[in-house]
Scaffold this motif. Structure first.
Motif, PDB file in Angstrom:
ATOM      1  N   TYR A  75       0.803  -1.224   0.000  1.00  0.00           N
ATOM      2  CA  TYR A  75       0.000   0.000   0.000  1.00  0.00           C
ATOM      3  C   TYR A  75       0.834   1.272   0.000  1.00  0.00           C
ATOM      4  O   TYR A  75       0.590   2.179  -0.792  1.00  0.00           O
ATOM      5  N   ALA A  76       1.815   1.376   0.884  1.00  0.00           N
ATOM      6  CA  ALA A  76       2.631   2.592   0.909  1.00  0.00           C
ATOM      7  C   ALA A  76       3.414   2.733  -0.395  1.00  0.00           C
ATOM      8  O   ALA A  76       3.556   3.835  -0.931  1.00  0.00           O
ATOM      9  N   SER A  77       3.889   1.613  -0.922  1.00  0.00           N
ATOM     10  CA  SER A  77       4.604   1.645  -2.195  1.00  0.00           C
ATOM     11  C   SER A  77       3.670   2.070  -3.327  1.00  0.00           C
ATOM     12  O   SER A  77       4.031   2.903  -4.169  1.00  0.00           O
ATOM     13  N   ALA A  78       2.464   1.509  -3.352  1.00  0.00           N
ATOM     14  CA  ALA A  78       1.488   1.882  -4.387  1.00  0.00           C
ATOM     15  C   ALA A  78       1.142   3.362  -4.289  1.00  0.00           C
ATOM     16  O   ALA A  78       1.039   4.057  -5.306  1.00  0.00           O
ATOM     17  N   ALA A  79       0.990   3.849  -3.075  1.00  0.00           N
ATOM     18  CA  ALA A  79       0.665   5.270  -2.891  1.00  0.00           C
ATOM     19  C   ALA A  79       1.812   6.156  -3.376  1.00  0.00           C
ATOM     20  O   ALA A  79       1.583   7.155  -4.067  1.00  0.00           O
ATOM     21  N   SER A  80       3.033   5.783  -3.043  1.00  0.00           N
ATOM     22  CA  SER A  80       4.179   6.611  -3.455  1.00  0.00           C
ATOM     23  C   SER A  80       4.375   6.598  -4.968  1.00  0.00           C
ATOM     24  O   SER A  80       4.952   7.520  -5.531  1.00  0.00           O
ATOM     25  N   GLN A  81       3.869   5.556  -5.639  1.00  0.00           N
ATOM     26  CA  GLN A  81       3.948   5.475  -7.103  1.00  0.00           C
ATOM     27  C   GLN A  81       2.678   6.006  -7.771  1.00  0.00           C
ATOM     28  O   GLN A  81       2.489   5.836  -8.970  1.00  0.00           O
ATOM     29  N   LEU A  83      -0.323   4.869  -7.594  1.00  0.00           N
ATOM     30  CA  LEU A  83      -1.121   3.778  -8.141  1.00  0.00           C
ATOM     31  C   LEU A  83      -2.490   3.652  -7.471  1.00  0.00           C
ATOM     32  O   LEU A  83      -3.304   2.845  -7.899  1.00  0.00           O
ATOM     33  N   LEU A  84      -2.730   4.417  -6.427  1.00  0.00           N
ATOM     34  CA  LEU A  84      -4.006   4.316  -5.718  1.00  0.00           C
ATOM     35  C   LEU A  84      -4.948   5.432  -6.149  1.00  0.00           C
ATOM     36  O   LEU A  84      -4.581   6.605  -6.145  1.00  0.00           O
ATOM     37  N   SER A  85      -6.158   5.048  -6.506  1.00  0.00           N
ATOM     38  CA  SER A  85      -7.200   6.015  -6.855  1.00  0.00           C
ATOM     39  C   SER A  85      -8.104   6.286  -5.664  1.00  0.00           C
ATOM     40  O   SER A  85      -8.974   7.148  -5.721  1.00  0.00           O
ATOM     41  N   THR A  86      -7.934   5.512  -4.615  1.00  0.00           N
ATOM     42  CA  THR A  86      -8.703   5.666  -3.379  1.00  0.00           C
ATOM     43  C   THR A  86      -7.724   5.647  -2.214  1.00  0.00           C
ATOM     44  O   THR A  86      -6.591   5.187  -2.348  1.00  0.00           O
ATOM     45  N   ARG A  87      -8.185   6.118  -1.095  1.00  0.00           N
ATOM     46  CA  ARG A  87      -7.397   5.955   0.123  1.00  0.00           C
ATOM     47  C   ARG A  87      -7.591   4.522   0.616  1.00  0.00           C
ATOM     48  O   ARG A  87      -8.554   3.862   0.247  1.00  0.00           O
ATOM     49  N   VAL A  88      -6.666   4.048   1.446  1.00  0.00           N
ATOM     50  CA  VAL A  88      -6.738   2.693   1.989  1.00  0.00           C
ATOM     51  C   VAL A  88      -6.534   2.758   3.497  1.00  0.00           C
ATOM     52  O   VAL A  88      -5.610   3.419   3.970  1.00  0.00           O
ATOM     53  N   PHE A  89      -7.424   2.109   4.230  1.00  0.00           N
ATOM     54  CA  PHE A  89      -7.203   1.886   5.660  1.00  0.00           C
ATOM     55  C   PHE A  89      -6.950   0.397   5.810  1.00  0.00           C
ATOM     56  O   PHE A  89      -7.820  -0.423   5.508  1.00  0.00           O
ATOM     57  N   ALA A  90      -5.748   0.049   6.240  1.00  0.00           N
ATOM     58  CA  ALA A  90      -5.356  -1.356   6.318  1.00  0.00           C
ATOM     59  C   ALA A  90      -5.317  -1.831   7.766  1.00  0.00           C
ATOM     60  O   ALA A  90      -4.675  -1.213   8.612  1.00  0.00           O
ATOM     61  N   SER A 112       3.340   8.837   4.288  1.00  0.00           N
ATOM     62  CA  SER A 112       3.733  10.197   3.906  1.00  0.00           C
ATOM     63  C   SER A 112       2.848  10.804   2.823  1.00  0.00           C
ATOM     64  O   SER A 112       2.770  12.022   2.702  1.00  0.00           O
ATOM     65  N   THR A 113       2.146   9.985   2.046  1.00  0.00           N
ATOM     66  CA  THR A 113       1.278  10.519   0.989  1.00  0.00           C
ATOM     67  C   THR A 113      -0.110  10.879   1.504  1.00  0.00           C
ATOM     68  O   THR A 113      -0.856  11.581   0.834  1.00  0.00           O
ATOM     69  N   GLY A 114      -0.469  10.348   2.667  1.00  0.00           N
ATOM     70  CA  GLY A 114      -1.811  10.553   3.194  1.00  0.00           C
ATOM     71  C   GLY A 114      -2.844   9.625   2.578  1.00  0.00           C
ATOM     72  O   GLY A 114      -4.023   9.690   2.913  1.00  0.00           O
ATOM     73  N   MET A 115      -2.407   8.750   1.686  1.00  0.00           N
ATOM     74  CA  MET A 115      -3.334   7.832   1.013  1.00  0.00           C
ATOM     75  C   MET A 115      -3.536   6.526   1.781  1.00  0.00           C
ATOM     76  O   MET A 115      -4.527   5.835   1.574  1.00  0.00           O
ATOM     77  N   VAL A 116      -2.596   6.173   2.639  1.00  0.00           N
ATOM     78  CA  VAL A 116      -2.654   4.893   3.342  1.00  0.00           C
ATOM     79  C   VAL A 116      -2.624   5.140   4.846  1.00  0.00           C
ATOM     80  O   VAL A 116      -1.747   5.834   5.350  1.00  0.00           O
ATOM     81  N   SER A 117      -3.602   4.563   5.530  1.00  0.00           N
ATOM     82  CA  SER A 117      -3.685   4.680   6.984  1.00  0.00           C
ATOM     83  C   SER A 117      -3.740   3.293   7.600  1.00  0.00           C
ATOM     84  O   SER A 117      -4.131   2.325   6.951  1.00  0.00           O
TER      85      SER A 117
END
Length: 180
Positions: A75-81, A83-90, A112-117
């Motif tokens: 998830y963090a890798s996908a966010a930094s690239q 690749l995520l169109s939605t946020r993710v709470f894992a 750091s992107t705010g996309m993954v929590s």
């Protein structure tokens, strides 16, 4: 978990609950690139129907350490690239409480992107209805009644309570899978 058998005692190939994790432990994990592609595809598909947040509730059929590693490796890798169109709470498996608490202590609740929590633990109390392993007070009807099958307790209440207390002290939330 258990391995389903037919009336002659032969294995049917049906893996009940944690039995899948046991069998999958002999298979190599999907490569990181495949897991990244899956996260990207799931996020795109969810965004197409208007979802803005996906919750990964963890998968009992993969090794617990791998489920936790996916928080950052996937998830963090996908966010930094991007690749995520939605946020993710894992959520992390209950067994990974100490690792998740350490992650929250060192990085907070968001990448750091705010996309993954993260910050949630997932416990499995019992099985599922489809495999007739959800835990009930009385046996299932049919063949299961003859065998006394009232379901499967995956994690004891005492263990869930202890981990929930320790998790709460570390600022973690708890979700419990309990069907029966």
């Amino acid at each position: 978990g258990s391995y389903a058998r037919d009336s002659y005692g032969r294995l049917t190939g049906v893996l009940v609950d944690e039995a899948a994790a046991h069998v999958l432990s002999f298979a190599p994990p999907a490569p990181l690139t495949a897991r990244l592609e899956a996260a990207h595809a799931a996020s795109r598909a969810a965004a197409k129907v208007g979802a803005t947040l996906l919750c990964d509730m963890t998968d009992i059929s993969v090794p617990q350490e791998m489920a936790f590693a996916d928080l950052q490796d996937v998830y963090a890798s996908a966010a930094s690239q991007s690749l995520l169109s939605t946020r993710v709470f894992a959520y992390a498996p209950l067994s990974q409480r100490a690792k998740l608490a350490a992650l929250v202590k060192s990085k907070g609740y968001t990448d750091s992107t705010g996309m993954v929590s993260w910050g949630g633990l997932k416990a499995f109390f019992d099985g599922s209805l489809g495999s007739r392993s959800a835990l009930f007070d009385a046996p299932y009807e049919g063949e299961d009644a003859e065998e006394g099958n009232a379901g499967l307790n995956v994690t004891s209440i005492a263990h869930i309570k202890a981990e929930a207390r320790a998790g709460a002290e570390a600022g973690l939330s708890l979700a419990v899978h309990a069907i029966g």
